[in-house]
Scaffold this active site. Structure first.
Site, short mmCIF file in Angstrom:
data_model
loop_
_atom_site.label_atom_id
_atom_site.label_comp_id
_atom_site.label_asym_id
_atom_site.label_seq_id
_atom_site.Cartn_x
_atom_site.Cartn_y
_atom_site.Cartn_z
CG HIS A 24 -1.70 1.24 1.42
ND1 HIS A 24 -3.01 1.35 1.05
CD2 HIS A 24 -1.36 2.47 1.93
CE1 HIS A 24 -3.45 2.57 1.32
NE2 HIS A 24 -2.47 3.26 1.86
CD GLU A 25 1.83 3.59 3.61
OE1 GLU A 25 2.16 4.67 3.06
OE2 GLU A 25 0.75 3.43 4.21
CG HIS A 28 0.51 6.26 -0.78
ND1 HIS A 28 -0.58 6.77 -1.44
CD2 HIS A 28 0.02 5.65 0.34
CE1 HIS A 28 -1.68 6.50 -0.76
NE2 HIS A 28 -1.35 5.81 0.32
#
Length: 447
Positions: A24-25, A28
């Site tokens: 998920h990170e 980003h």
């Protein structure tokens, strides 16, 4: 229940959750770096740092509390209009304004004027959306991949065309279990010589791939002789059978018998052969993946929309005598406990394939939950930043249409009080679910 196997299940789902957070990170991080934003930290977890390494301008690390993660980009809040980054000015002495000013001051200390173009706030709206949506979309991608592996590689519980039982006679559809065959006509399958263990390959020229193919072919051929091709002990045999017309249960989309308002069995006159398939994991077509992902999304969205009411129910169950909803919200401890149960289970028909399928389904559901939850349009969630970027885009579009000056980025620092309030609510939710998962856990196989 084996403690070792239970611990293995907890470890497996723990690693799966950690990988989901890390990816998920990464969702980003990659677009942020691609757009030139300086990312100072990439962290898995919160609290004290357990391990970290610096690569280039970014510190990568793991923190003590494994309940999420974050990346830190410079310039999340824009500087005051008309001032260069790094410039500190006096602002209103109001509490809320002072909170925003202090946040902007801290941001200003992280970079100089020469890096103003590398801040998050300097990005164009589409790039801001790409950075903030990258994390949730990564969780959605993980859910799609896991669902594809589950459906197409392992399969879902279903019935295969391998014969598990052959009826010796034709009994009424609503006959009680154990009714004997005295005076009843012989079932067509038994008369044709079909045996348990036979794998049905075709009926009346219709290729058999799933049990639904057997049902449709037999029900359509009542009263006429059909050719049945089957496989027995590695050899292919061709038999002749004559399904009879009989009152059989009406089946719903899931293959379950339909009952009327009074609980009576609903029947119809269709062909009857007298064979039962074998329950097993059945692989599905890749075309079914989007539908299952959509069902997972809508189910998760319903839970998120009704989250306050559901959390109240969790509280009533944890602190009172109410029964906890097995389909309600569950925390990290609860998910880990369920994974331990799955791996350590010794239930009949719950072998390694079924356990792997259940774990994959759990991880897919968790990633869908991360996707949906992070899209809630509240700070500090990704959805809050997405909403800010969309508002910025709308404001700039109207300014261009009116020939007005560019209004600049939306100053999300003004929402810090709301951000802290939302974060406090999320912390309270985490504590509640942690307590409930300990004192009143959801279980798969009972206590």
């Amino acid at each position: 229940m084996s403690v070792l196997l239970f611990s293995l299940g907890v470890l497996v789902v723990g690693l799966g959750l950690a990988a989901s957070i890390a990816l998920h990170e990464l969702g980003h991080l990659l677009p942020a770096k691609a757009f030139g934003v300086r990312v100072t930290q990439y962290m898995i977890g919160f609290g004290p740092t357990l391990w970290s390494r610096r690569r280039g301008e970014t510190e990568y690390g793991v923190k003590a509390v494994p309940l999420g993660g974050y990346i830190r980009m410079i310039g999340m809040y824009p500087p005051h209009r008309g001032e260069a980054p790094g410039t500190i000015r006096e602002d209103s002495t109001g509490f809320l304004q002072q909170m925003a000013a202090e946040a902007k001051e801290w941001e200003a200390e992280q970079y100089g004027p020469e890096e103003a173009h590398r801040t998050f706030s300097a990005l164009a709206v589409p790039k801001k959306l790409a950075v903030m949506l990258g994390g949730p979309l990564m969780n959605l991608l993980i859910c799609v991949v896991l669902t594809t592996v589950l459906l197409c590689g392992i399969g879902l519980p279903g019935i295969t065309p391998t014969v598990s039982a052959v009826s010796q006679c034709v009994l009424p559809a609503d006959a009680p279990e154990g009714t004997d065959c005295d005076g009843m006509p012989e079932a067509p399958a038994a008369a044709a010589g079909i045996e348990p263990g036979d794998v049905l390959r075709s009926i009346d020229g219709q290729e058999i791939r799933r049990w639904e193919d057997v049902t449709s072919a037999v029900r359509a051929s009542g009263g006429s002789e059909v050719e049945i091709v089957l496989e027995r002990d590695g050899e292919q045999l061709t038999l002749q059978a004559e399904p009879i017309m009989d009152a059989r249960p009406v089946l719903d989309a899931d293959g379950a018998a339909v009952h009327d308002a009074n609980g009576g069995l609903v029947t119809e006159e269709v062909g009857f052969l007298g064979v039962a398939g074998t329950r097993d994991l059945v692989r599905r077509s890749p075309a079914e993946v989007p539908g299952m992902v959509w069902d997972t999304f809508t189910g998760t969205a319903r839970i998120v929309v009704s989250l306050p009411a559901r959390l109240w129910e969790v509280g009533e169950a944890a602190f009172g005598d109410e029964e906890r909803d097995p389909n309600g919200p569950i925390g990290v401890v609860g998910v880990s406990r369920l994974a331990g149960e799955v791996v350590a289970a010794e239930q009949p028909g719950f072998a390694l394939r079924e356990k792997v399928a259940t774990l994959l389904s759990m991880l897919a559901s968790v990633n869908m939950a991360l996707f949906v939850f992070n899209l809630i349009p509240l700070m500090p969630l990704d959805g809050g930043h997405v909403l800010g970027a969309l508002i910025e885009g709308v404001r700039r579009w109207f300014a261009r249409r009116r020939g007005s000056a560019d209004p600049g980025p939306v100053d999300m620092s003004r929402l810090l009080p709301l951000t802290y309030a939302v974060a406090l609510c999320f912390a309270a939710m985490t504590v509640l679910l942690l307590y409930a998962d300990i004192v009143d856990p959801i279980t798969l196989f009972g206590s």
